[in-house]
Design an enzyme around this catalytic site. Structure first.
Site: not given
Lengths: 87, 570
Positions: A12, A14-16, B117
């Site tokens: 993912t 550095l998203h969730a 995104n």
């Protein structure tokens, strides 16, 4: 000042959850910590900053710290990234 | 009214209009800067407390994953950049704190909403959520929560925030209708998690209803009917009944065996790519894993995985299956799946090139590490080994020879493994299907990989959109090869499975049953439906149609034949 380059290898980026974990880890240190991506700098202790960086899997980032515990901080964050945030 | 159905099911009930008391934020000049900062700090404190209690509620009622969102909210309320931005506004421009919050949140919301995104776009909802909370606390407006719902209702709102859904009384909510959102928006994800019907993206919905209006929502069609007639209510009640019955029927099948109406038993298994996928297979009543794609272990990294890493990844899945079969396919890279660190040369025809077993037989060093890891894990469960891309008998014999070498090494080192481990091949190249009578004498099982079998039989690149109309699992030539492989396998007394998309195809399942397929391996979400189909058809009846189907001329005829002749009630 201490810096290291690292590639995001987790799915993912550095998203969730990884973004939260990254910010939480960075906040443990007194040094100023920045993340550099494509020539732009973001505050490593700011969740909104890290999210707006939009770093996906495969992105190369520089982690730069300045302060008393700079080396320790960068090393810990690099290790966190390399561990793929336990994904 | 029409919207996007994002969570299937039908609800009929009273409207609860979650009115957005939108705090009107106006820019004001303030006189005392330190008072304003103190006010901001107090509002942050209060908001943090609220978020903490939602976090705890969510952790208890929804689980860790949902609660994580509120841990992120906490980080946002403590975000130094965000807070400093607001304080700077107050100090330098002498504006009120509310205005500062609005400016700061708008800045980040617009960045996130413009991202390419879905996940990050969704985070804009979180910033809106915490900003609203902060502003309400600054202005002394109570943050309304859905924790006080008193009677069953359908919640109608502009949008639902993560805090709304986390606090909502689940026993009173019959469904959601919102004006904004898409399939991946927070409301939709929550609705599916809670198994509540939901329709999003319904324009002007909040203006079209008032509290206590009766509405019908259909979360599959995306329909909303306001103040329906008795006829409409009756129609949808029927529809709801049918939907519920079918859903329950599928759920009941979770622990049952996959046996046809005339008593023929097959095995329905799941395909997995990572160790985490196994949970979904078990949840959906999978009777094993018919395909464990091990490529993921090798991809997105800069060097080969160690024996230990692989061993752990295989062992954990084998253990979770508690004795049910686990077919591990050895490394299948090359073609469209590249490993940069192996520096494989670019090829003119990668799908006909240096890939899968061909690569492994050339790089025995890599192959042996994986075989060791699989064999070691075989001491912890019912593991079977499958070689991909076998086109000639020699390849299978060579691979098996290497496997024997590895077994010997383990014996010498006194490391335990299953001495009787089954070794099979994937039948995905026409030559293997045509020679399946020969292969069947030496292998322990066949698993038909339809995705590649179709591609190679029809000479159709499955990634090429210009010729995708030629790619069909209903092609009589493909079906003949499948039939031949199953028959030849059975003649030698070995079992034959299938792990391509076709195994989960509702139209083909009856045909494959008729041909005598023993194992169907598919994505976890298709398992229950497949079992339902098997239980509602008779093998003998299907068997009697096979000859006729194989003599049809075109894929279209096959498809039409199935649609006409084979029915099972939902």
């Amino acid at each position: 000042m201490y810096r290291e380059t690292v590639v995001l290898k987790n799915e993912t980026g550095l998203h969730a959850r990884p973004a939260s974990l990254f910010v939480k880890e960075a906040s443990k240190y007194v040094s100023d910590i920045k993340v550099e991506k494509d020539g732009k700098e973001y505050n490593a202790k700011s969740i909104m900053g890290i999210l707006s960086m939009g770093a996906a899997m495969g992105t190369t980032i520089n982690i730069i710290a300045d302060g008393k515990d700079e080396e320790e901080a960068v090393k810990a964050l690099v290790e966190l990234v390399n561990s793929k945030f336990g994904e | 009214m029409k919207g996007i159905g994002v969570s299937p099911g039908i609800s009929i009930g009273k409207v609860f209009l979650k009115e957005e008391i939108e705090a009107k934020v106006e820019k004001k000049n303030i006189e005392n800067i330190s008072d304003e900062i103190a006010k901001l700090n107090a509002a942050i404190e209060k908001s943090l407390k609220e978020v903490k209690s939602i976090y705890e509620y969510a952790l208890k009622n929804l689980g860790e994953k949902e609660a994580e969102i509120f841990s992120a909210h906490k980080l946002m309320l403590e975000d130094p950049e965000f807070i400093d931005f607001i304080k700077e506004k107050i100090k330098l421009e002498s504006v009120n704190a509310e205005w500062g919050v609005k400016e700061a949140s708008n800045k980040y919301i617009s960045i996130l909403e413009n991202m390419d995104n879905e996940y990050l776009k969704e985070r804009a909802a979180d910033i809106k959520d915490i900003s609203k909370r902060l502003i309400n606390n600054l202005m002394g407006i109570e943050n309304i929560s859905l924790s006080t719902l008193e009677e069953e209702c359908i919640i109608v709102s502009k949008d639902l925030t993560p805090s709304d859904t986390a606090q909502m009384r689940k026993d009173k909510a019959l469904g959601f209708v919102t004006e904004v959102g898409g399939r991946t928006s927070h409301t939709s994800i929550m609705a599916r998690t809670l198994e509540l019907p939901a329709v999003v993206g319904v324009k002007d919905m909040t203006k079209s209803v008032k509290n206590n209006d009766i509405i019908i929502i259909d979360g599959e069609e995306g329909t909303v009917i306001i103040n329906p007639t008795q006829d409409e209510i009756n129609t949808y009640k029927e529809k709801r009944k049918a939907f519920e019955e079918f859903k329950n029927k599928l759920k009941e099948l979770k622990n049952s065996k996959s046996i046809s109406k005339d008593g023929y038993k097959v095995e329905i298994a799941g395909n997995i790519g990572t160790p985490n996928d196994i949970d979904k297979v078990i949840e959906n009543g999978g009777e094993g894993v018919g395909l464990y794609r091990t490529e993921f272990l090798y991809m997105d990294r800069d060097k080969l995985p160690t024996e230990e890493e692989q061993f752990e990844s295989y062992k954990i899945v084998a253990e979770k299956l508690e004795g049910r079969p686990l077919v591990i396919r050895t490394l299948d890279v090359g073609g469209d799946k590249e490993l940069p660190y192996l520096e494989m040369p670019k090829e003119m025809n990668p799908f006909l090139g240096y890939r899968a077993i061909r690569l492994c037989l050339d790089r025995v060093d890599i192959f042996k590490v994986q075989l060791r890891a699989i064999l070691r894990a075989s001491a912890y469960g019912n593991i079977k080994i499958m070689f991909p891309m076998i086109s000639s008998l020699k390849e299978f014999r060579d691979a098996k020879q290497i496997l024997e070498e590895v077994k010997n090494e383990l014996r010498v080192e006194k490391i335990p493994f299953n001495e009787n481990i089954e070794v099979g091949i994937m039948v995905e190249i026409p030559s293997a299907a045509i020679q399946s009578d020969v292969f069947a004498k030496e292998v322990d099982f066949f698993s038909i990989g339809t995705n590649d079998l179709i591609q190679y039989t029809l000479a159709v690149d499955r990634g090429n959109e210009n010729i995708s109309y030629l790619y069909s699992q209903y092609h009589p030539a493909v079906l003949r090869l499948i039939k031949m492989t199953i028959e030849n396998g059975h003649k030698e007394g070995i079992w034959v499975g299938m792990c391509g998309e076709a195994a989960g195809d509702e139209r083909l399942i009856p045909i494959l049953l008729g041909m005598g397929l023993d194992e169907f391996s598919m994505s976890a979400s298709s398992i229950l439906k497949a079992r339902y189909i098997i239980k509602n058809i008779s093998k003998i009846e299907m068997e009697n149609m096979i000859e006729e189907i194989l003599n049809l001329e075109t894929p279209l005829q096959v498809k039409q034949y199935i649609d006409e002749k084979i029915t099972f009630k939902h």
